[in-house]
Design a protein around this motif. Structure first.
Motif, short mmCIF file in Angstrom:
data_model
loop_
_atom_site.label_atom_id
_atom_site.label_comp_id
_atom_site.label_asym_id
_atom_site.label_seq_id
_atom_site.Cartn_x
_atom_site.Cartn_y
_atom_site.Cartn_z
N THR A 27 0.81 -1.22 0.00
CA THR A 27 0.00 0.00 0.00
C THR A 27 0.84 1.27 0.00
O THR A 27 0.30 2.36 0.21
CB THR A 27 -0.94 0.02 1.23
OG1 THR A 27 -0.14 0.10 2.42
CG2 THR A 27 -1.82 -1.20 1.28
N SER A 28 2.13 1.13 -0.24
CA SER A 28 3.06 2.27 -0.20
C SER A 28 2.99 3.00 1.13
O SER A 28 3.12 4.23 1.20
CB SER A 28 2.76 3.24 -1.36
OG SER A 28 2.90 2.58 -2.61
N GLY A 29 2.74 2.23 2.18
CA GLY A 29 2.76 2.77 3.53
C GLY A 29 1.48 3.42 3.99
O GLY A 29 1.40 3.90 5.13
N THR A 30 0.45 3.47 3.15
CA THR A 30 -0.77 4.20 3.51
C THR A 30 -1.80 3.33 4.23
O THR A 30 -2.74 3.85 4.84
CB THR A 30 -1.43 4.80 2.27
OG1 THR A 30 -1.80 3.73 1.37
CG2 THR A 30 -0.47 5.75 1.56
N ASP A 81 -7.62 0.41 2.00
CA ASP A 81 -8.84 1.22 1.92
C ASP A 81 -10.05 0.50 2.49
O ASP A 81 -11.07 1.13 2.79
CB ASP A 81 -9.12 1.58 0.46
CG ASP A 81 -7.97 2.36 -0.16
OD1 ASP A 81 -7.67 3.46 0.34
OD2 ASP A 81 -7.35 1.85 -1.12
N ALA A 140 -6.12 1.83 6.98
CA ALA A 140 -5.83 3.22 7.28
C ALA A 140 -6.96 3.77 8.15
O ALA A 140 -7.97 3.09 8.40
CB ALA A 140 -5.71 4.02 5.98
N LYS A 192 -11.57 3.96 7.67
CA LYS A 192 -11.89 2.98 6.63
C LYS A 192 -12.89 1.96 7.16
O LYS A 192 -13.36 2.06 8.30
CB LYS A 192 -10.63 2.31 6.11
CG LYS A 192 -9.59 3.27 5.55
CD LYS A 192 -10.13 4.10 4.40
CE LYS A 192 -9.06 5.02 3.83
NZ LYS A 192 -9.58 5.86 2.72
#
Length: 338
Positions: free
Chosen positions: A222-225, A228, A248, A251
């Motif tokens: 998730t590129s660090g995010t 969802d 995150a 959510k």
């Protein structure tokens, strides 16, 4: 004529089926195929207690053999999917004629008699005619796809959204395929390398083992995010906190309950991340959408193991499924017509 009736937990009897009277708005269906599932296994075990006695079998297809005089859109000989989720007919919405918003959706094999029997007589609106392009194996998955579509609809995620799926059984495989159909990115998490390999073969790119490296794996995916949304498969027997931990802030966590089992979920992390929690237990209202999705290649049944049985012992089959609900991705189909 066969009629497999559950008399109580793990007490399954085959009793002759009596004659059925057909009303003006009913059809009589010769059942041809029944899919025995984790849901049926949980009903058999008593973990999902039915109002006994109850005929088992939630997922079935068949052929119309008779039609009442007020049946529209169906003819004798039509191949149909028999809906395993129906409106209750007694809640306020149903009494007002708004059955699409039924408050107490009824499930075959639990609330009303299921389909592991030779003939089913029901309201013609409780079946869906099958296009020739949908074979019996895909047809038996219609409610699973409808269930997954219900989840997708409630999440309302844009294309590219990342959805963690915690669990590695057949329902998880359908949810992952439906997510990819909608251009979402499933991230499947399980404790079985063999189960995860099935997802990779089905085209799922992100498959992670539920171990101490999971947090780092989610960060990479998730590129660090964070994710969802997350879907927790109840039968996975994994800690549902794993699903909550992938998210995150602000959510949604979906508790998948097509075949619900009891589990405990720590609420504190949910509060800390302001997580919305919803449960989904059926595909009621999504049958036609599911048929359309299958026609357009939403799922590949070759991703599942498959056995089609003409000689069978339902009690033995369901007992075997209970030994590994978490990873059962085999389609066990009873063929009733030759």
């Amino acid at each position: 004529m066969d009629n497999w009736i559950l008399m109580g937990p793990k007490t399954l009897n085959n009793q002759p089926q009596g004659e059925q009277t057909l009303s003006a708005e009913q059809v009589k269906i010769k059942v041809t195929h029944v899919l025995l599932s984790n849901f049926d296994a949980l009903c058999y075990s008593g973990e999902l207690p039915a109002a006994y006695p109850k005929t088992i079998g939630r997922f079935a297809v068949g052929i119309v053999t008779e039609c009442g005089e007020k049946v529209y859109g169906l003819e004798k000989g039509a191949r149909v999917f028999i809906k395993g989720a129906r409106p209750c007919g007694t809640c306020l919405h149903c009494r007002k004629g708004d059955t699409d918003n039924c408050e107490r959706v009824q499930i075959a094999g639990l609330d009303f008699d299921g389909f592991l029997r030779d003939f089913v007589t029901c309201d013609y609106r409780r079946v869906t005619a099958l296009p020739d392009q949908i074979d019996d194996m895909h047809a038996l998955c219609i409610e699973h796809v409808a269930f997954a579509e219900n989840i997708y609809d409630r999440l309302s995620l844009p294309a590219g959204g990342k959805v963690a799926i915690v669990g590695g059984n057949a329902m998880a495989l359908v949810i992952a395929q439906v997510a990819m159909y909608h251009k979402l990115i499933p991230i499947v998490i399980d404790d079985s390398a063999a189960a995860l390999e099935k997802f990779r073969r089905a085209g799922v790119y992100f498959t992670l083992t539920a171990d101490e490296d999971l947090e780092a794996g989610i960060a990479r995916a998730t590129s660090g995010t964070g994710c969802d949304a997350a879907v927790y498969i109840a039968c996975s027997k994994l800690d549902p906190g794993i699903a909550a931990g992938t998210l995150a802030r602000d959510k949604t966590l979906v508790l998948e309950g097509l075949a619900p089992v009891r589990f405990k979920l720590d609420s504190i992390p949910l509060f800390r991340r302001n997580t919305q929690v919803i449960s989904v237990t059926d595909g009621f209202g999504y049958t036609e959408s599911a048929v359309n999705m299958i026609l357009h290649g939403a799922i590949d049944t070759e991703a599942f193991g498959r056995e089609v049985l003409t000689e069978y012992d339902p009690a033995a089959i369901l007992g075997a499924k209970l030994t590994d609900l978490a990873h059962d991705s085999k389609m066990t189909v009873i063929k009733l017509i030759f």
